[in-house]
Design an enzyme around this catalytic site. Structure first.
Site, PDB file in Angstrom:
ATOM      1  N   ASP A  66       0.845  -1.181  -0.195  1.00 31.21           N
ATOM      2  CA  ASP A  66       0.008   0.098  -0.028  1.00 31.21           C
ATOM      3  C   ASP A  66       0.816   1.165  -0.122  1.00 31.21           C
ATOM      4  O   ASP A  66       2.155   1.315   0.310  1.00 31.21           O
ATOM      5  CB  ASP A  66      -0.730   0.054   1.377  1.00 31.21           C
ATOM      6  CG  ASP A  66      -1.689   1.173   1.411  1.00 31.21           C
ATOM      7  OD1 ASP A  66      -2.219   1.750   0.679  1.00 31.21           O
ATOM      8  OD2 ASP A  66      -1.433   1.723   2.697  1.00 31.21           O
ATOM      9  N   LEU A  67       0.432   2.393  -0.680  1.00 37.56           N
ATOM     10  CA  LEU A  67       1.322   3.537  -0.487  1.00 37.56           C
ATOM     11  C   LEU A  67       0.836   4.356   0.641  1.00 37.56           C
ATOM     12  O   LEU A  67       1.952   4.557   1.414  1.00 37.56           O
ATOM     13  CB  LEU A  67       1.145   4.388  -1.749  1.00 37.56           C
ATOM     14  CG  LEU A  67       1.636   3.856  -3.017  1.00 37.56           C
ATOM     15  CD1 LEU A  67       1.227   4.563  -4.385  1.00 37.56           C
ATOM     16  CD2 LEU A  67       3.158   3.700  -2.984  1.00 37.56           C
ATOM     17  N   ASP A  68      -0.029   5.150   0.715  1.00 39.43           N
ATOM     18  CA  ASP A  68      -0.440   6.294   1.701  1.00 39.43           C
ATOM     19  C   ASP A  68      -0.395   5.599   3.119  1.00 39.43           C
ATOM     20  O   ASP A  68      -1.088   4.785   3.297  1.00 39.43           O
ATOM     21  CB  ASP A  68      -1.512   7.023   1.340  1.00 39.43           C
ATOM     22  CG  ASP A  68      -1.354   7.858   0.244  1.00 39.43           C
ATOM     23  OD1 ASP A  68      -1.009   8.920   0.377  1.00 39.43           O
ATOM     24  OD2 ASP A  68      -2.104   7.156  -0.807  1.00 39.43           O
ATOM     25  N   THR A  86      -2.549  -0.304  -4.663  1.00 37.17           N
ATOM     26  CA  THR A  86      -2.979   1.124  -3.967  1.00 37.17           C
ATOM     27  C   THR A  86      -4.476   1.555  -4.353  1.00 37.17           C
ATOM     28  O   THR A  86      -4.783   1.200  -5.404  1.00 37.17           O
ATOM     29  CB  THR A  86      -2.008   2.145  -3.965  1.00 37.17           C
ATOM     30  OG1 THR A  86      -2.427   3.633  -3.657  1.00 37.17           O
ATOM     31  CG2 THR A  86      -1.862   2.476  -5.867  1.00 37.17           C
TER      32      THR A  86
END
Length: 274
Positions: free
Chosen positions: A9-11, A43
């Site tokens: 995942d990014l954020d 994401t």
């Protein structure tokens, strides 16, 4: 060590609180990929605001965007690419109810689609501060079914909006609210979550579910964390995600928690970069 599939995942996970990759995270992920493991970004972000991180990491694997609705190989035509969409008539109906639900902005997106309308300039980082004439969302401009619809609205209008979508289109789309300070709702095709993208990658690379490691922090990571053989919640993750995860990082996303976990799991020399 057996080859692993690592879903990022990014954020709130791979990115720090400034929505950036730290040098330590970049170096660590590159070391893991160089060792032969499959590292992929999974994401909720659209590809238009995630591809820069893919390039910074030097990845060559497919990227999963829109919470599992788009699987593609950036910069290349790829015959295995997929994209789930929903009927654009849903967007047209919701546009007619924007004032009723105090909607401040609405963006319909796909891999090559970005159209939006907004009643005021927003600084969410997701919506542009200004739209070009070609980017304005109207019944005439939206000529294809979208992959995602993102809506910024007043916080107290969220329950009414979600109830309306469930009542009228619950059999066609899923609707979720973002975590964090911004009141934003996102919609995608029914039943499509990040786990769909991770399963696609696992089959693509012939990697067993038990050899999948996934990292996340928010509710849109729930299905991915449950699917993975090792679902890892960030220290800064929601309580629910921590409860269903197999493991937890010792540090937050702001403290290179992902890099620290990977360094320990793959016996890498600890990288500290100023």
């Amino acid at each position: 060590m057996k080859r692993k599939l690592i879903a990022l995942d990014l954020d709130g996970t791979t990115l720090n609180n400034d929505a950036a990759l730290s040098p330590t995270t970049i170096k660590t992920i590159q070391q893991v990929a160089a060792a032969g493991h499959i590292v992929s970004i999974v994401t909720g972000r659209p590809n238009r605001i995630s591809q820069q991180f893919y390039d910074q990491l030097g990845l060559k694997t497919p990227m999963i965007n829109f919470n599992g609705s788009l699987g593609h190989l950036p910069h290349k035509h790829w015959d295995k690419e997929y994209q789930y969409t929903f009927n654009r008539e849903i967007v047209f109906d919701l546009m007619q109810h924007q004032r009723e639900f105090d909607v401040e902005a609405m963006a319909a997106e796909g891999k090559t689609l970005f159209l939006a309308n907004q009643t005021k300039s927003l600084v969410y980082g997701f919506f542009p501060s200004a739209l070009t004439k070609q980017q304005v969302l109207t019944r005439q401009s939206l000529q294809q079914n979208p992959t995602s619809l993102t809506i910024a609205l007043k916080r107290d209008a969220q329950p009414r909006f979600i109830a309306y979508v469930h009542e009228h289109y619950g059999d066609q789309v899923d609707v979720n609210s973002w975590g964090g300070p911004n009141s934003v709702i996102e919609m995608g095709a029914k039943g499509i979550q990040k786990a769909v993208g991770v399963e696609f990658l696992a089959h693509l690379y012939d990697i067993k579910r038990e050899d999948v490691i996934a990292f996340g922090d928010e509710q849109n990571d729930n299905d991915m964390i449950e699917y993975a053989g090792t679902g890892v919640a960030m220290k800064n993750a929601t309580a629910h995600l921590k409860a269903i995860a197999n493991d937890e990082t010792a540090y937050t996303n702001e403290e290179d928690g992902l890099a620290d976990y990977l360094q320990k799991a793959f016996h890498l020399e600890k990288t500290v970069t100023a």
